[in-house]
Design a protein around this motif. Structure first.
Motif, PDB file in Angstrom:
ATOM      1  N   GLN A   1      12.903   2.876   4.435  1.00  0.00           N
ATOM      2  CA  GLN A   1      14.002   1.987   4.782  1.00  0.00           C
ATOM      3  C   GLN A   1      14.092   0.821   3.806  1.00  0.00           C
ATOM      4  OE1 GLN A   1      11.623   3.194   6.756  1.00  0.00           O
ATOM      5  NE2 GLN A   1      12.251   3.285   8.913  1.00  0.00           N
ATOM      6  N   ARG A   2      12.920   0.287   3.420  1.00  0.00           N
ATOM      7  CA  ARG A   2      12.903  -0.827   2.483  1.00  0.00           C
ATOM      8  C   ARG A   2      13.499  -0.403   1.135  1.00  0.00           C
ATOM      9  NH1 ARG A   2       9.783  -4.681   3.837  1.00  0.00           N
ATOM     10  NH2 ARG A   2       8.226  -3.292   4.746  1.00  0.00           N
ATOM     11  N   ALA A   3      13.189   0.818   0.729  1.00  0.00           N
ATOM     12  CA  ALA A   3      13.709   1.326  -0.533  1.00  0.00           C
ATOM     13  C   ALA A   3      15.223   1.486  -0.479  1.00  0.00           C
ATOM     14  CB  ALA A   3      13.054   2.663  -0.864  1.00  0.00           C
ATOM     15  N   GLU A   4      15.717   2.022   0.644  1.00  0.00           N
ATOM     16  CA  GLU A   4      17.160   2.208   0.790  1.00  0.00           C
ATOM     17  C   GLU A   4      17.890   0.866   0.775  1.00  0.00           C
ATOM     18  OE1 GLU A   4      17.586   4.407   4.361  1.00  0.00           O
ATOM     19  OE2 GLU A   4      16.789   6.279   3.521  1.00  0.00           O
ATOM     20  N   THR A  20      10.823   8.088  -1.661  1.00  0.00           N
ATOM     21  CA  THR A  20       9.807   7.098  -1.280  1.00  0.00           C
ATOM     22  C   THR A  20       9.261   6.349  -2.475  1.00  0.00           C
ATOM     23  OG1 THR A  20       8.102   8.793  -1.447  1.00  0.00           O
ATOM     24  CG2 THR A  20       9.098   8.468   0.698  1.00  0.00           C
ATOM     25  N   ILE A  21       9.370   6.906  -3.641  1.00  0.00           N
ATOM     26  CA  ILE A  21       8.830   6.256  -4.819  1.00  0.00           C
ATOM     27  C   ILE A  21       9.564   4.952  -5.102  1.00  0.00           C
ATOM     28  CG2 ILE A  21       8.493   6.507  -7.310  1.00  0.00           C
ATOM     29  CD1 ILE A  21       8.091   9.479  -6.812  1.00  0.00           C
ATOM     30  N   LEU A  22      10.833   4.895  -4.757  1.00  0.00           N
ATOM     31  CA  LEU A  22      11.573   3.655  -4.910  1.00  0.00           C
ATOM     32  C   LEU A  22      10.938   2.549  -4.085  1.00  0.00           C
ATOM     33  CD1 LEU A  22      13.934   1.900  -5.746  1.00  0.00           C
ATOM     34  CD2 LEU A  22      15.307   2.978  -3.961  1.00  0.00           C
ATOM     35  N   ALA A  23      10.484   2.915  -2.887  1.00  0.00           N
ATOM     36  CA  ALA A  23       9.854   1.913  -2.031  1.00  0.00           C
ATOM     37  C   ALA A  23       8.614   1.339  -2.691  1.00  0.00           C
ATOM     38  CB  ALA A  23       9.486   2.541  -0.693  1.00  0.00           C
ATOM     39  N   ALA A  24       7.829   2.212  -3.300  1.00  0.00           N
ATOM     40  CA  ALA A  24       6.619   1.727  -3.953  1.00  0.00           C
ATOM     41  C   ALA A  24       6.953   0.771  -5.077  1.00  0.00           C
ATOM     42  CB  ALA A  24       5.823   2.916  -4.504  1.00  0.00           C
ATOM     43  N   ALA A  25       8.015   1.064  -5.786  1.00  0.00           N
ATOM     44  CA  ALA A  25       8.393   0.210  -6.903  1.00  0.00           C
ATOM     45  C   ALA A  25       8.808  -1.173  -6.456  1.00  0.00           C
ATOM     46  CB  ALA A  25       9.547   0.851  -7.690  1.00  0.00           C
ATOM     47  N   LEU A  84       7.544  -2.664  -3.589  1.00  0.00           N
ATOM     48  CA  LEU A  84       6.538  -3.273  -2.730  1.00  0.00           C
ATOM     49  C   LEU A  84       6.175  -4.667  -3.216  1.00  0.00           C
ATOM     50  CD1 LEU A  84       4.047  -0.390  -1.919  1.00  0.00           C
ATOM     51  CD2 LEU A  84       5.414  -1.687  -0.273  1.00  0.00           C
ATOM     52  N   LEU A  85       5.931  -4.772  -4.511  1.00  0.00           N
ATOM     53  CA  LEU A  85       5.555  -6.064  -5.062  1.00  0.00           C
ATOM     54  C   LEU A  85       6.669  -7.080  -4.910  1.00  0.00           C
ATOM     55  CD1 LEU A  85       3.672  -5.237  -8.381  1.00  0.00           C
ATOM     56  CD2 LEU A  85       2.772  -6.423  -6.383  1.00  0.00           C
ATOM     57  N   THR A  86       7.897  -6.654  -5.187  1.00  0.00           N
ATOM     58  CA  THR A  86       9.025  -7.560  -5.093  1.00  0.00           C
ATOM     59  C   THR A  86       9.197  -8.075  -3.679  1.00  0.00           C
ATOM     60  OG1 THR A  86      10.139  -6.360  -6.861  1.00  0.00           O
ATOM     61  CG2 THR A  86      11.500  -7.797  -5.506  1.00  0.00           C
ATOM     62  N   SER A  87       9.110  -7.179  -2.710  1.00  0.00           N
ATOM     63  CA  SER A  87       9.278  -7.562  -1.319  1.00  0.00           C
ATOM     64  C   SER A  87       8.178  -8.509  -0.887  1.00  0.00           C
ATOM     65  CB  SER A  87       9.269  -6.319  -0.429  1.00  0.00           C
ATOM     66  OG  SER A  87      10.293  -5.440  -0.798  1.00  0.00           O
ATOM     67  N   ALA A  88       6.928  -8.183  -1.236  1.00  0.00           N
ATOM     68  CA  ALA A  88       5.814  -9.030  -0.841  1.00  0.00           C
ATOM     69  C   ALA A  88       5.923 -10.405  -1.474  1.00  0.00           C
ATOM     70  CB  ALA A  88       4.498  -8.375  -1.246  1.00  0.00           C
ATOM     71  N   SER A  89       6.313 -10.423  -2.734  1.00  0.00           N
ATOM     72  CA  SER A  89       6.445 -11.696  -3.429  1.00  0.00           C
ATOM     73  C   SER A  89       7.547 -12.539  -2.818  1.00  0.00           C
ATOM     74  CB  SER A  89       6.743 -11.438  -4.908  1.00  0.00           C
ATOM     75  OG  SER A  89       6.981 -12.640  -5.586  1.00  0.00           O
ATOM     76  N   ALA A  90       8.663 -11.900  -2.477  1.00  0.00           N
ATOM     77  CA  ALA A  90       9.783 -12.636  -1.902  1.00  0.00           C
ATOM     78  C   ALA A  90       9.414 -13.234  -0.561  1.00  0.00           C
ATOM     79  CB  ALA A  90      10.995 -11.717  -1.757  1.00  0.00           C
ATOM     80  N   MET A  91       8.673 -12.478   0.261  1.00  0.00           N
ATOM     81  CA  MET A  91       8.285 -12.970   1.572  1.00  0.00           C
ATOM     82  C   MET A  91       7.265 -14.091   1.460  1.00  0.00           C
ATOM     83  SD  MET A  91       8.145  -9.565   3.968  1.00  0.00           S
ATOM     84  CE  MET A  91       7.101  -8.621   2.883  1.00  0.00           C
ATOM     85  N   ALA A  92       6.441 -14.057   0.404  1.00  0.00           N
ATOM     86  CA  ALA A  92       5.382 -15.044   0.261  1.00  0.00           C
ATOM     87  C   ALA A  92       5.877 -16.350  -0.330  1.00  0.00           C
ATOM     88  CB  ALA A  92       4.262 -14.485  -0.620  1.00  0.00           C
ATOM     89  N   ILE A 104       0.799   4.477   4.559  1.00  0.00           N
ATOM     90  CA  ILE A 104      -0.280   3.668   5.122  1.00  0.00           C
ATOM     91  C   ILE A 104      -0.051   2.191   4.811  1.00  0.00           C
ATOM     92  CG2 ILE A 104      -2.751   3.154   4.983  1.00  0.00           C
ATOM     93  CD1 ILE A 104      -3.180   6.158   4.431  1.00  0.00           C
ATOM     94  N   VAL A 105       0.292   1.906   3.552  1.00  0.00           N
ATOM     95  CA  VAL A 105       0.469   0.521   3.129  1.00  0.00           C
ATOM     96  C   VAL A 105       1.738  -0.080   3.725  1.00  0.00           C
ATOM     97  CG1 VAL A 105       0.853  -0.979   1.129  1.00  0.00           C
ATOM     98  CG2 VAL A 105      -0.812   0.873   1.000  1.00  0.00           C
ATOM     99  N   ASP A 106       2.818   0.704   3.756  1.00  0.00           N
ATOM    100  CA  ASP A 106       4.102   0.190   4.242  1.00  0.00           C
ATOM    101  C   ASP A 106       4.822   1.294   5.005  1.00  0.00           C
ATOM    102  OD1 ASP A 106       6.441  -1.092   4.744  1.00  0.00           O
ATOM    103  OD2 ASP A 106       7.130  -1.147   2.668  1.00  0.00           O
ATOM    104  N   PRO A 107       4.637   1.349   6.334  1.00  0.00           N
ATOM    105  CA  PRO A 107       5.288   2.404   7.125  1.00  0.00           C
ATOM    106  C   PRO A 107       6.810   2.396   7.005  1.00  0.00           C
ATOM    107  CG  PRO A 107       3.580   1.304   8.401  1.00  0.00           C
ATOM    108  CD  PRO A 107       3.764   0.503   7.148  1.00  0.00           C
ATOM    109  N   ALA A 108       7.393   1.250   6.642  1.00  0.00           N
ATOM    110  CA  ALA A 108       8.853   1.155   6.531  1.00  0.00           C
ATOM    111  C   ALA A 108       9.321   1.287   5.086  1.00  0.00           C
ATOM    112  CB  ALA A 108       9.323  -0.179   7.114  1.00  0.00           C
ATOM    113  N   HIS A 109       8.508   1.940   4.261  1.00  0.00           N
ATOM    114  CA  HIS A 109       8.826   1.962   2.832  1.00  0.00           C
ATOM    115  C   HIS A 109      10.143   2.654   2.521  1.00  0.00           C
ATOM    116  CE1 HIS A 109       7.537   6.200   2.325  1.00  0.00           C
ATOM    117  NE2 HIS A 109       6.634   5.896   3.233  1.00  0.00           N
TER     118      HIS A 109
END
Length: 274
Positions: A134-137, A3-8, A10-18, A127-132
């Motif tokens: 899957q997103r990490a994978e 799951t730690i990969l997902a946290a790493a 998070l910023l990239t995913s949010a930035s890309a979507m924004a 809590i922040v990202d329930p799909a973390h």
């Protein structure tokens, strides 16, 4: 993947979507310009002398030898054997990465998250990202896929460069002897593993033991550089230049003297008039 990969990411995913399409295009244009500049710089750094006629004649034989040393798919093997575990180690076990990323997303002090154990950190991620997970994978798989595709594109040029280097460094008799050796059982196995062994985790692990010494040497290196440059004059800024020098510099840069002075003022933060 942890799951730690997902946290790493998070910023990239949010930035890309924004990002808007205009922002993405702007980033792409900037990256293309940087790529062109880097390509030019590296081409100048590693400029090589053309092969002599004798060396050029050895290229076909050298190409045969290189094909045994670095067959197609070698980079793919290196990625699967080295980079995949490396990504798992970097993102799957590097808790500081997840804490920093999560702190940035939440806008809280990183010290607050440093007190969390892995279980608490995982709960915060959920809590922040329930799909973390899957997103990490997906992110990890995409990184490996793109890297693999890039390496497959690089391989032919790298193999050609190796062939030219072997043609320049070895005589025909040497290349023939290498080819014969690689045709043997042990020679074939050596040829197959010769490049892969340099990225073996055992080798990479041994190299990490050198890092403390490298870190120790950095201050010494900086000190030696400073001592060697003591006799040199300090670089000048625009305010130190004569009117003639400013005009010449502005002409070289394709800008007016006023724009040059304004840019220098902005960089220095100095309101002093030129």
């Amino acid at each position: 993947m942890k799951t730690i990969l997902a946290a790493a990411v998070l910023l990239t995913s949010a930035s890309a979507m924004a990002q808007t399409s205009e922002e993405s295009a702007s980033v792409s244009d900037a990256m293309a310009a940087d790529h062109a500049e880097l390509t030019e710089m590296y081409s100048a750094m590693f400029a090589s002398e053309p092969l002599s006629p004798e060396q050029e004649a050895r290229v076909p034989l050298a190409t045969e030898v290189v094909a045994l040393l670095f067959p197609p798919g070698t980079y793919a093997k290196m990625i699967n054997e080295t980079m995949a575990p490396m990504f798992d180690t970097m993102f799957g076990a590097a808790a500081p990465l997840s804490r920093l990323a999560l702190a940035e997303v939440l806008g809280v002090d990183g010290a607050r998250l440093s007190a969390l154990d892995e279980s608490e950190l995982t709960q915060a991620l959920e809590i922040v990202d329930p799909a973390h997970e899957q997103r990490a994978e997906i992110t990890g798989a995409a990184m490996l896929d793109v890297t693999g595709e890039l390496m497959n594109e690089v391989e032919p040029a790298y193999r050609e460069g190796l062939a030219h280097a072997y043609a320049a460094r070895f005589e025909t008799a040497d290349l023939e002897a290498l080819k014969q050796f690689f045709a043997t059982s042990v020679g074939g196995r050596y040829a197959e593993q010769s490049f892969l062994v340099y990225s073996d985790p055992k080798v990479m692990s041994a190299m990490t033991q050198v890092m403390p010494r490298v870190i120790e040497l950095v201050p010494q290196m900086m000190e030696r550089m400073a001592e060697s440059m003591e006799a040199l004059p300090e670089p000048r800024d625009v305010s130190d230049l004569s009117p003639q020098e400013r005009e010449r510099l502005a002409g070289l840069l394709g800008m007016s003297v006023a724009d040059l002075e304004a840019a220098a003022t902005e960089v220095s933060g100095d309101d002093e008039s030129f």
